[in-house]
Design a protein around this motif. Sequence first.
Motif, PDB file in Angstrom:
ATOM      1  N   ASP A 121       0.029   5.142  -8.195  1.00  0.00           N
ATOM      2  CA  ASP A 121      -0.654   4.091  -7.437  1.00  0.00           C
ATOM      3  C   ASP A 121      -1.980   3.730  -8.095  1.00  0.00           C
ATOM      4  O   ASP A 121      -2.362   2.559  -8.145  1.00  0.00           O
ATOM      5  CB  ASP A 121      -0.917   4.558  -6.000  1.00  0.00           C
ATOM      6  N   LYS A 128      -6.689   7.752   3.701  1.00  0.00           N
ATOM      7  CA  LYS A 128      -5.858   8.630   2.877  1.00  0.00           C
ATOM      8  C   LYS A 128      -6.366  10.068   2.908  1.00  0.00           C
ATOM      9  O   LYS A 128      -5.577  11.012   2.991  1.00  0.00           O
ATOM     10  CB  LYS A 128      -5.835   8.118   1.435  1.00  0.00           C
ATOM     11  N   ASP A 131       2.390  10.676   2.515  1.00  0.00           N
ATOM     12  CA  ASP A 131       2.400   9.815   3.699  1.00  0.00           C
ATOM     13  C   ASP A 131       3.704   9.955   4.480  1.00  0.00           C
ATOM     14  O   ASP A 131       3.699  10.097   5.704  1.00  0.00           O
ATOM     15  CB  ASP A 131       2.180   8.352   3.306  1.00  0.00           C
ATOM     16  N   LEU A 191      -3.401   0.106  -9.024  1.00  0.00           N
ATOM     17  CA  LEU A 191      -4.538  -0.418  -8.279  1.00  0.00           C
ATOM     18  C   LEU A 191      -5.813  -0.510  -9.117  1.00  0.00           C
ATOM     19  O   LEU A 191      -6.693  -1.318  -8.822  1.00  0.00           O
ATOM     20  CB  LEU A 191      -4.799   0.455  -7.051  1.00  0.00           C
ATOM     21  N   GLU A 230      -4.007   1.531   2.533  1.00  0.00           N
ATOM     22  CA  GLU A 230      -2.898   0.712   2.055  1.00  0.00           C
ATOM     23  C   GLU A 230      -2.654  -0.494   2.957  1.00  0.00           C
ATOM     24  O   GLU A 230      -2.529  -1.627   2.480  1.00  0.00           O
ATOM     25  CB  GLU A 230      -1.620   1.551   1.993  1.00  0.00           C
ATOM     26  N   ASP A 231      -2.564  -0.246   4.260  1.00  0.00           N
ATOM     27  CA  ASP A 231      -2.128  -1.289   5.191  1.00  0.00           C
ATOM     28  C   ASP A 231      -3.202  -2.330   5.488  1.00  0.00           C
ATOM     29  O   ASP A 231      -2.894  -3.512   5.649  1.00  0.00           O
ATOM     30  CB  ASP A 231      -1.648  -0.659   6.502  1.00  0.00           C
ATOM     31  N   GLY A 239       2.604   3.813   6.107  1.00  0.00           N
ATOM     32  CA  GLY A 239       1.390   3.324   5.483  1.00  0.00           C
ATOM     33  C   GLY A 239       0.127   3.875   6.117  1.00  0.00           C
ATOM     34  O   GLY A 239       0.048   4.025   7.338  1.00  0.00           O
ATOM     35  N   ASN A 240      -0.861   4.205   5.283  1.00  0.00           N
ATOM     36  CA  ASN A 240      -2.158   4.637   5.792  1.00  0.00           C
ATOM     37  C   ASN A 240      -3.099   3.438   5.867  1.00  0.00           C
ATOM     38  O   ASN A 240      -2.746   2.325   5.491  1.00  0.00           O
ATOM     39  CB  ASN A 240      -2.741   5.757   4.924  1.00  0.00           C
ATOM     40  N   PHE A 243      -1.499  -2.555  -0.101  1.00  0.00           N
ATOM     41  CA  PHE A 243      -0.605  -1.986  -1.110  1.00  0.00           C
ATOM     42  C   PHE A 243       0.721  -1.581  -0.465  1.00  0.00           C
ATOM     43  O   PHE A 243       1.008  -0.409  -0.255  1.00  0.00           O
ATOM     44  CB  PHE A 243      -1.279  -0.789  -1.788  1.00  0.00           C
ATOM     45  N   PHE A 244       1.499  -2.570  -0.127  1.00  0.00           N
ATOM     46  CA  PHE A 244       2.837  -2.348   0.404  1.00  0.00           C
ATOM     47  C   PHE A 244       3.643  -3.614   0.182  1.00  0.00           C
ATOM     48  O   PHE A 244       3.090  -4.674  -0.141  1.00  0.00           O
ATOM     49  CB  PHE A 244       2.802  -1.970   1.887  1.00  0.00           C
ATOM     50  N   ASP A 283       4.386   4.744  -5.675  1.00  0.00           N
ATOM     51  CA  ASP A 283       5.349   4.055  -4.815  1.00  0.00           C
ATOM     52  C   ASP A 283       6.773   4.207  -5.342  1.00  0.00           C
ATOM     53  O   ASP A 283       7.737   3.923  -4.627  1.00  0.00           O
ATOM     54  CB  ASP A 283       4.986   2.577  -4.636  1.00  0.00           C
ATOM     55  N   TYR A 291      -7.445   6.483  -4.545  1.00  0.00           N
ATOM     56  CA  TYR A 291      -7.580   6.285  -3.104  1.00  0.00           C
ATOM     57  C   TYR A 291      -8.946   6.757  -2.604  1.00  0.00           C
ATOM     58  O   TYR A 291      -9.511   6.159  -1.683  1.00  0.00           O
ATOM     59  CB  TYR A 291      -6.456   7.005  -2.347  1.00  0.00           C
TER      60      TYR A 291
END
Length: 269
Positions: free
Chosen positions: A206, A174, A41, A210, A149-150, A145-146, A155-156, A197, A214
Amino acid sequence: MQKKNKIDIEKVNNQIVNWLKTYAENAKANGFVIGISGGVDSAVTSTLCAQTGLKLLCVEMPIHQDAKQISRGREHIDFLKNKFPNVSNVEVDLTQTFDIFKNAVPKSANLVKYNLALANSRARLRMTTLYYFAGIDGLLVAGTGNKVEDFGVGFFTKYGDGGVDLSPIADLMKSEVYQLGTFLNIPRSIQNAAPTDGLFGDDRTDEDQLGASYDELETAMLADEKGKTELDFEGRNLEVFKIYKRLNRINKHKVNAIPICEIKNLRID
């Protein structure tokens, strides 16, 4: 589950580059600053920023960092500097700063929450560092962020890697980031690396955090956008859909605007 999206890569690349350049010019900014993590990313985002021709400062900010992440980040910076004369870099080792902070705050008996709070503190130290350079050089902090995630699973870190001025790839899934990475000739070591991360000082990915990849989460997000429910899935697909919905729900506070307590009909003329 359904197939992933495919994009017109060259047109997407040009659209984002033009958007970045126009935004910076309208903001009277000199260019961009971005944290380089060794992940796809940040590699894609920094390459997009470099194509604007405006100043791009790449910042390495290791905190007890895995050597492989550092080497991938440096490989990408070398790739950028060899290709774009507007790219410069700086390394700020925040390990000692983080350790001082860690030793200054009380340790919690809840080790899970304690370690997560420290991980998020790493991201917030990095955000502070990026804005330091942004303030000195008149730069915009570019987010990495993609969309998954966003806006999917959140996930941030709030006010960490989520604290940015603009988000060039936040409307890309992603898989689409990887498509763009291939188009941009991002080093294979980065494209092939398991996403992480890097906030815990270990080798967890990740996916470890999670509970799904992804690819799986992207598929669940696309299904959710089409109005699918748990009744439409079974087996692993159902498990992933539940993971996605839970993360999407509990992390809404990161995506939504900060709530304001509005004072109504209580002011005296």
